[in-house]
Design a protein around this motif. Structure first.
Motif, PDB file in Angstrom:
ATOM      1  N   GLY A   1     -10.375  -0.007  10.394  1.00 42.02           N
ATOM      2  CA  GLY A   1      -9.067   0.121  11.018  1.00 42.02           C
ATOM      3  C   GLY A   1      -8.415   1.479  10.845  1.00 42.02           C
ATOM      4  O   GLY A   1      -7.208   1.617  11.058  1.00 42.02           O
TER       5      GLY A   1
ATOM      6  N   ASP B   1       5.659   3.947   5.758  1.00 40.26           N
ATOM      7  CA  ASP B   1       4.855   3.629   6.947  1.00 40.26           C
ATOM      8  C   ASP B   1       5.784   3.166   8.066  1.00 40.26           C
ATOM      9  O   ASP B   1       6.686   2.350   7.861  1.00 40.26           O
ATOM     10  CB  ASP B   1       3.818   2.548   6.624  1.00 40.26           C
TER      11      ASP B   1
ATOM     12  N   SER C   1      -6.829   4.740  11.724  1.00 42.94           N
ATOM     13  CA  SER C   1      -6.237   5.185  12.986  1.00 42.94           C
ATOM     14  C   SER C   1      -5.762   6.628  12.938  1.00 42.94           C
ATOM     15  O   SER C   1      -5.513   7.228  13.986  1.00 42.94           O
ATOM     16  CB  SER C   1      -5.080   4.269  13.394  1.00 42.94           C
TER      17      SER C   1
ATOM     18  N   HIS D   1      -2.721   3.777   1.400  1.00 46.83           N
ATOM     19  CA  HIS D   1      -1.625   2.827   1.624  1.00 46.83           C
ATOM     20  C   HIS D   1      -1.240   2.211   0.283  1.00 46.83           C
ATOM     21  O   HIS D   1      -2.119   1.831  -0.506  1.00 46.83           O
ATOM     22  CB  HIS D   1      -2.067   1.683   2.534  1.00 46.83           C
TER      23      HIS D   1
HETATM   24  P1  AMP Z   1      -4.794   3.876   9.007  1.00 46.44           P
HETATM   25  O1  AMP Z   1      -4.867   2.807  10.059  1.00 46.44           O
HETATM   26  O2  AMP Z   1      -5.354   3.483   7.692  1.00 46.44           O
HETATM   27  O3  AMP Z   1      -5.338   5.201   9.536  1.00 46.44           O
HETATM   28  O4  AMP Z   1      -3.250   4.065   8.720  1.00 46.44           O
HETATM   29  C1  AMP Z   1      -2.401   4.846   9.488  1.00 46.44           C
HETATM   30  C2  AMP Z   1      -1.004   4.371   9.187  1.00 46.44           C
HETATM   31  O5  AMP Z   1      -0.114   5.391   9.595  1.00 46.44           O
HETATM   32  C3  AMP Z   1      -0.599   3.080   9.924  1.00 46.44           C
HETATM   33  O6  AMP Z   1      -0.214   2.102   8.965  1.00 46.44           O
HETATM   34  C4  AMP Z   1       0.574   3.532  10.790  1.00 46.44           C
HETATM   35  O7  AMP Z   1       1.589   2.551  10.893  1.00 46.44           O
HETATM   36  C5  AMP Z   1       1.062   4.776  10.066  1.00 46.44           C
HETATM   37  N1  AMP Z   1       1.722   5.780  10.886  1.00 46.44           N
HETATM   38  C6  AMP Z   1       1.300   6.301  12.064  1.00 46.44           C
HETATM   39  N2  AMP Z   1       2.162   7.224  12.509  1.00 46.44           N
HETATM   40  C7  AMP Z   1       3.154   7.298  11.586  1.00 46.44           C
HETATM   41  C8  AMP Z   1       4.346   8.075  11.463  1.00 46.44           C
HETATM   42  N3  AMP Z   1       4.700   8.975  12.402  1.00 46.44           N
HETATM   43  N4  AMP Z   1       5.127   7.901  10.384  1.00 46.44           N
HETATM   44  C9  AMP Z   1       4.786   6.992   9.430  1.00 46.44           C
HETATM   45  N5  AMP Z   1       3.673   6.231   9.478  1.00 46.44           N
HETATM   46  C10 AMP Z   1       2.866   6.379  10.546  1.00 46.44           C
END
Ligand code: AMP
Length: 117
Positions: free
Chosen positions: A96, A34, A98, A105
């Protein structure tokens, strides 16, 4: 595809169009670090099939859903996480979410509290 008809950021990582630290990969999923870690170890287990979120998984997705959990187990074993690890799926805005591409996770490396919110 996301709701705009484009490919989401995880699909671009799967297609090697944008860089990421890929720690494990097989024919069905990738494990990446992450970019904004919430614990000393924080990785994402991402299916190559784009299921937008758990709420949209189908009966036919049962094998891939199980595979993702066993990949989390395998990652934990390779890292020697004998003191424990947490797996989380954020589904929808209140949770949450995103990135609209299902991912698990896996967090570890420090004692964690419960409930998390
Ligand atoms: P969620 O909020 O459950 O959708 O988790 C999305 C996760 O993706 C977050 O913890 C971000 O930090 C991670 N994330 C977003 N873009 C990237 C990326 N390019 N490489 C690695 N992790 C990412």
């Amino acid at each position: 595809m996301n709701s705009n008809g484009g490919r989401d950021i995880f699909q671009k990582i799967i297609d090697h169009e944008i860089p990421a630290e890929i720690l494990m990969e097989d024919e069905q999923c990738i494990v990446i670090r992450d970019i904004n870690p919430g614990a000393p170890i924080h990785v994402l287990i991402i299916p190559k099939k784009n299921i937008p979120r758990l709420a949209e998984a189908q009966e036919s997705d049962v094998p891939i859903l199980g595979h993702l959990l066993l990949m989390a187990q395998k990652f934990a074993q390779t890292q020697g996480l004998s003191k424990g690890f947490r797996v989380v799926i954020n589904n929808g805005p209140d949770a949450g979410e995103s990135v609209p591409h299902l991912h698990i996770h896996l967090l570890a490396g420090k004692p964690m509290i419960w409930p998390p919110c």
